[in-house]
Design a protein around this motif. Sequence first.
Motif, short mmCIF file in Angstrom:
data_model
loop_
_atom_site.label_atom_id
_atom_site.label_comp_id
_atom_site.label_asym_id
_atom_site.label_seq_id
_atom_site.Cartn_x
_atom_site.Cartn_y
_atom_site.Cartn_z
N PHE A 97 2.96 10.01 -8.47
CA PHE A 97 4.16 9.23 -8.16
C PHE A 97 4.15 8.76 -6.70
CE2 PHE A 97 6.38 11.14 -11.95
CZ PHE A 97 6.65 9.92 -12.57
N LEU A 98 3.68 9.60 -5.80
CA LEU A 98 3.60 9.20 -4.39
C LEU A 98 2.61 8.05 -4.21
CD1 LEU A 98 3.80 12.65 -2.58
CD2 LEU A 98 5.58 10.88 -2.70
N THR A 99 1.48 8.12 -4.91
CA THR A 99 0.49 7.03 -4.84
C THR A 99 1.08 5.72 -5.36
OG1 THR A 99 -1.36 8.57 -5.06
CG2 THR A 99 -1.77 6.28 -5.67
N ILE A 100 1.74 5.79 -6.51
CA ILE A 100 2.36 4.59 -7.07
C ILE A 100 3.48 4.10 -6.15
CG2 ILE A 100 3.83 3.76 -8.96
CD1 ILE A 100 2.08 5.57 -10.81
N GLY A 101 4.31 5.02 -5.69
CA GLY A 101 5.42 4.65 -4.80
C GLY A 101 4.93 4.01 -3.52
N ASP A 102 3.85 4.54 -2.96
CA ASP A 102 3.29 3.95 -1.75
C ASP A 102 2.77 2.55 -2.02
OD1 ASP A 102 2.55 4.22 1.07
OD2 ASP A 102 0.48 4.18 0.32
N GLY A 103 2.16 2.36 -3.18
CA GLY A 103 1.68 1.03 -3.55
C GLY A 103 2.81 0.03 -3.71
N LEU A 104 3.97 0.52 -4.15
CA LEU A 104 5.13 -0.36 -4.32
C LEU A 104 5.87 -0.63 -3.01
CD1 LEU A 104 6.61 1.17 -7.61
CD2 LEU A 104 5.35 -0.98 -7.38
N SER A 105 5.94 0.40 -2.15
CA SER A 105 6.76 0.27 -0.95
C SER A 105 6.00 -0.26 0.26
CB SER A 105 7.40 1.61 -0.60
OG SER A 105 6.42 2.58 -0.30
N SER A 106 4.71 0.04 0.38
CA SER A 106 3.99 -0.36 1.59
C SER A 106 3.93 -1.87 1.81
CB SER A 106 2.59 0.26 1.64
OG SER A 106 1.80 -0.20 0.59
N PRO A 107 3.84 -2.72 0.77
CA PRO A 107 3.86 -4.16 1.03
C PRO A 107 5.18 -4.64 1.66
CG PRO A 107 2.98 -3.74 -1.16
CD PRO A 107 3.52 -2.44 -0.64
N VAL A 108 6.24 -3.86 1.49
CA VAL A 108 7.54 -4.19 2.06
C VAL A 108 7.67 -3.64 3.48
CG1 VAL A 108 10.04 -3.85 1.68
CG2 VAL A 108 8.54 -4.28 -0.25
N GLY A 109 6.71 -2.83 3.89
CA GLY A 109 6.72 -2.29 5.25
C GLY A 109 7.46 -0.98 5.40
N ILE A 110 7.67 -0.28 4.29
CA ILE A 110 8.31 1.03 4.37
C ILE A 110 7.43 2.05 3.66
CG2 ILE A 110 10.63 0.05 4.50
CD1 ILE A 110 11.09 0.90 1.61
N SER A 111 7.60 3.31 4.03
CA SER A 111 6.85 4.37 3.37
C SER A 111 7.58 4.79 2.11
CB SER A 111 6.71 5.57 4.31
OG SER A 111 7.95 6.25 4.43
N VAL A 112 6.87 5.50 1.25
CA VAL A 112 7.50 5.98 0.03
C VAL A 112 8.61 6.98 0.37
CG1 VAL A 112 5.85 7.86 -0.45
CG2 VAL A 112 7.04 6.75 -2.33
N ALA A 113 8.45 7.76 1.44
CA ALA A 113 9.51 8.70 1.85
C ALA A 113 10.76 7.94 2.28
CB ALA A 113 9.00 9.60 2.97
N TRP A 114 10.58 6.85 3.00
CA TRP A 114 11.72 6.02 3.40
C TRP A 114 12.41 5.47 2.16
CZ3 TRP A 114 10.42 2.41 8.09
CH2 TRP A 114 9.95 3.19 9.16
N TRP A 115 11.60 4.99 1.21
CA TRP A 115 12.15 4.41 -0.02
C TRP A 115 12.96 5.45 -0.78
CZ3 TRP A 115 8.74 3.01 -4.83
CH2 TRP A 115 9.53 2.37 -5.79
N ILE A 126 13.84 11.37 8.56
CA ILE A 126 13.67 10.05 7.92
C ILE A 126 14.91 9.19 8.12
CG2 ILE A 126 13.36 8.88 5.71
CD1 ILE A 126 11.67 11.38 4.87
N ALA A 127 16.09 9.78 7.97
CA ALA A 127 17.34 9.01 8.17
C ALA A 127 17.40 8.45 9.59
CB ALA A 127 18.55 9.89 7.87
N ASP A 128 17.03 9.26 10.56
CA ASP A 128 17.03 8.78 11.95
C ASP A 128 16.08 7.59 12.12
OD1 ASP A 128 18.90 10.71 12.70
OD2 ASP A 128 17.39 12.07 13.57
N LEU A 129 14.91 7.66 11.49
CA LEU A 129 13.96 6.55 11.56
C LEU A 129 14.51 5.31 10.87
CD1 LEU A 129 10.62 8.44 10.75
CD2 LEU A 129 11.19 7.30 12.90
N LEU A 130 15.15 5.50 9.72
CA LEU A 130 15.72 4.37 9.00
C LEU A 130 16.85 3.71 9.80
CD1 LEU A 130 15.77 5.88 5.39
CD2 LEU A 130 14.32 3.99 6.22
N VAL A 131 17.64 4.52 10.47
CA VAL A 131 18.70 3.97 11.32
C VAL A 131 18.07 3.21 12.49
CG1 VAL A 131 20.58 4.59 12.90
CG2 VAL A 131 20.46 5.64 10.62
N ASP A 132 17.04 3.79 13.11
CA ASP A 132 16.36 3.11 14.22
C ASP A 132 15.77 1.76 13.79
OD1 ASP A 132 16.95 5.16 15.98
OD2 ASP A 132 14.95 6.08 15.87
N LYS A 133 15.28 1.69 12.54
CA LYS A 133 14.67 0.45 12.03
C LYS A 133 15.71 -0.52 11.48
CE LYS A 133 10.34 1.64 12.61
NZ LYS A 133 9.48 0.98 13.57
N GLY A 134 16.98 -0.11 11.43
CA GLY A 134 18.04 -0.99 10.95
C GLY A 134 18.17 -1.06 9.44
#
Length: 169
Positions: A22-40, A70-78
């Motif tokens: 699931f992490l591999t698939i999630g990374d494949g889905l999220s990385s083109p958008v510029g976010i990590s699977v953990a962020w997603w 992760i929340a702190d990073l997401l807030v920093d990234k807007g």
Amino acid sequence: MNEEQDLLDAAALTVFRLNGQFLTIGDGLSSPVGISVAWWQVIAAIQEQPQPVAGIARAMGITRQSVQRIADLLVDKGLCEYRPNPAHKRAKLVAMTADGDAAIRRINPQHAAMARRLADTLGPTEFAATVATLTRLSAALEALIAEDELQARRAEEAVGQPVTTRNVQ
């Protein structure tokens, strides 16, 4: 070992492998958008409504500290923002911003395609049954963990010293 131990080992190893898949698939889905699977994962946890960090951690089954980082990073990234929590002054709510919503919307077409492929591979009935079985397994394990923690608290009260039940090595 007995048959029940073999089943527990097989279940655990299968779930560990599934997690990696699931992490591999999630990374494949999220990385083109510029976010990590953990962020997603964190953004998805608050998609319906803002949540405190502790609530996100409970829902995801990970530590509060991991979600906080992760929340702190997401807030920093807007992609997220902190909002006041009417239920708790110090535990702010993590809420998705318009940029976070846009990121999720960019993932959704590929996410839908992957869901369709998996449903086509398993069949809709088997897919639903698999989810139901995994949900029951998770609930059973959570009940056992809660039972162990209750017994540990009782033991602590009896001897006056902490007893660890989670992450026992």
